[in-house]
Design an enzyme around this catalytic site. Structure first.
Site, PDB file in Angstrom:
ATOM      1  N   CYS A  99       0.829  -1.213   0.000  1.00 29.84           N
ATOM      2  CA  CYS A  99       0.000   0.000   0.000  1.00 29.84           C
ATOM      3  C   CYS A  99       0.858   1.255   0.000  1.00 29.84           C
ATOM      4  CB  CYS A  99      -0.953   0.000   1.183  1.00 29.84           C
ATOM      5  SG  CYS A  99      -0.153   0.150   2.802  1.00 29.84           S
ATOM      6  N   HIS A 108      -2.064   1.202   7.536  1.00 29.65           N
ATOM      7  CA  HIS A 108      -2.426   1.241   6.122  1.00 29.65           C
ATOM      8  C   HIS A 108      -2.111   2.630   5.572  1.00 29.65           C
ATOM      9  CE1 HIS A 108      -4.238  -0.115   2.493  1.00 29.65           C
ATOM     10  NE2 HIS A 108      -5.373   0.544   2.607  1.00 29.65           N
ATOM     11  N   ASN A 161      -8.273   4.203  -2.066  1.00 30.95           N
ATOM     12  CA  ASN A 161      -7.677   2.981  -1.534  1.00 30.95           C
ATOM     13  C   ASN A 161      -6.997   2.200  -2.657  1.00 30.95           C
ATOM     14  OD1 ASN A 161      -6.992   1.088   0.394  1.00 30.95           O
ATOM     15  ND2 ASN A 161      -9.078   0.419   0.825  1.00 30.95           N
TER      16      ASN A 161
END
Length: 342
Positions: free
Chosen positions: A155, A289, A309
């Site tokens: 990520c 995250h 995202n």
């Protein structure tokens, strides 16, 4: 003869009923599981243990979602939840495959950041114009489409590359899709990493197009910087801003400079976000995250951030989600917010 036929017919009907009842879901949860498996085309090793494990994962989440959505319908929650393509995975499997920001460790490149001080009241009064109530860089054509990091803990690469892409497009008119695979392979791989590492690598090399260095979601080679991989002009990072834990400062830089890398604590209920404003966390802590912060707004009196995202367009609001702004929910404003300079 007729009696034998009637008996045969009754036996046939009875057997058919038994077969049908065995194959038809007989409870609400059975039906939910059957519909979920069909919708998402989940393929399993056909063992009883595997089926039971996946069923427990799905139904456990379904029960949590059902309780939450009842509160949502009563106006006690600001967001709705749903089963999605990740719901068949266990919590441990989700932690290993969906995150990737090493926020609990200090980046070896952190000292290179340009540390921004909170905007003072004097600075606020000197702004030429107040910030708009709503802003989203995704509406301005400088944010690339949503992607899926797969089972790689990358990520950090998607968020950092997204910020570099947006900066190059907004500032220099260079609007090409850059390579997350390169960012991942040439920094911290699939074991999680830092935005600082991606920026530092880009300072010396600039970006490579995604089409020339495609994303596979696993380490495929040792950081290929072959001359065959053409570097993209105007994509070298010159530095990056590290923003303070101050909502007004983050909004100001977001509006005036561009999209930002942002990190937050992720909890279990976030995995099943569907729509609305994520405003409360529930369940176990999963880890750190990172996503791309593209805008902000207000809905029914609740301020929110808009974030892209990296779990595909099936997640949330077509791959995006909104998170409550101004209360440092999940440490989103107080942990790591950076904007690259190109």
């Amino acid at each position: 003869m007729e009696l034998k036929f009637v008996i045969f017919l009754l036996i046939l009907i009875n057997n058919f009923s038994i077969i049908m009842s065995a194959s038809m879901p007989d409870t609400e949860e059975d039906q939910v599981f059957a519909e979920y498996m069909n919708k998402f085309k989940i393929r399993l090793r056909k063992t009883a243990n595997e089926v039971d494990k996946v069923r427990n994962n799905v139904i456990g989440k379904y029960r949590m979602i059902k309780r939450h959505n009842e509160r949502f319908r009563k106006g006690k929650e600001k967001f709705e939840m749903e089963l999605n393509k990740l719901s068949y995975l266990s919590f441990e499997e989700l932690k290993k495959s969906t995150l990737g920001f090493r926020g609990n460790e200090t980046s070896p490149y952190a000292s290179k950041a340009i540390v921004v001080q909170p905007i003072s009241k004097t600075s606020r009064t000197r702004r030429e114009a107040p910030l708009p109530e709503y802003w989203n860089w995704n509406d301005k054509g400088i944010v690339r489409p949503v992607q899926d990091q797969g089972t790689c803990s990358s990520c950090y690469a998607f968020a950092a590359i997204g910020a570099i892409e947006a900066a190059a497009c907004k500032t220099l008119g260079q609007c090409q899709k850059l390579s997350e695979q390169e960012a991942m392979e040439c920094t911290d791989l699939c074991s999680g990493g830092w935005d600082d590492a991606v920026y530092t690598y880009s300072i010396s090399t600039g970006g490579c197009t995604s089409s020339n260095y495609a994303y596979y979601g696993y380490k495929r080679q040792e950081c290929s910087t072959s001359k065959l991989r053409k570097r993209i002009t105007n994509t070298k990072v010159k530095g990056w801003y590290l923003l303070p834990n101050d909502e007004e400062t983050i909004r100001t830089y977001l509006y005036n400079v561009g999209p930002a890398f942002v990190s937050f604590y992720l909890y279990e209920n976030f995995y099943n976000f569907k729509s609305g404003i994520y405003s409360s966390y529930e369940g176990e802590y999963a880890g750190a995250h990172a996503v791309l912060l593209t805008g902000y707004g207000t809905e029914n009196g609740t301020d929110y951030w808009i974030m892209r995202n990296s779990w595909g367009v099936e997640f949330g609001e077509r791959g995006y989600f909104r998170m409550q702004r101004g209360i440092n929910l999940c440490n989103v404003e107080g942990w790591k917010v950076t904007i690259p300079i190109v």
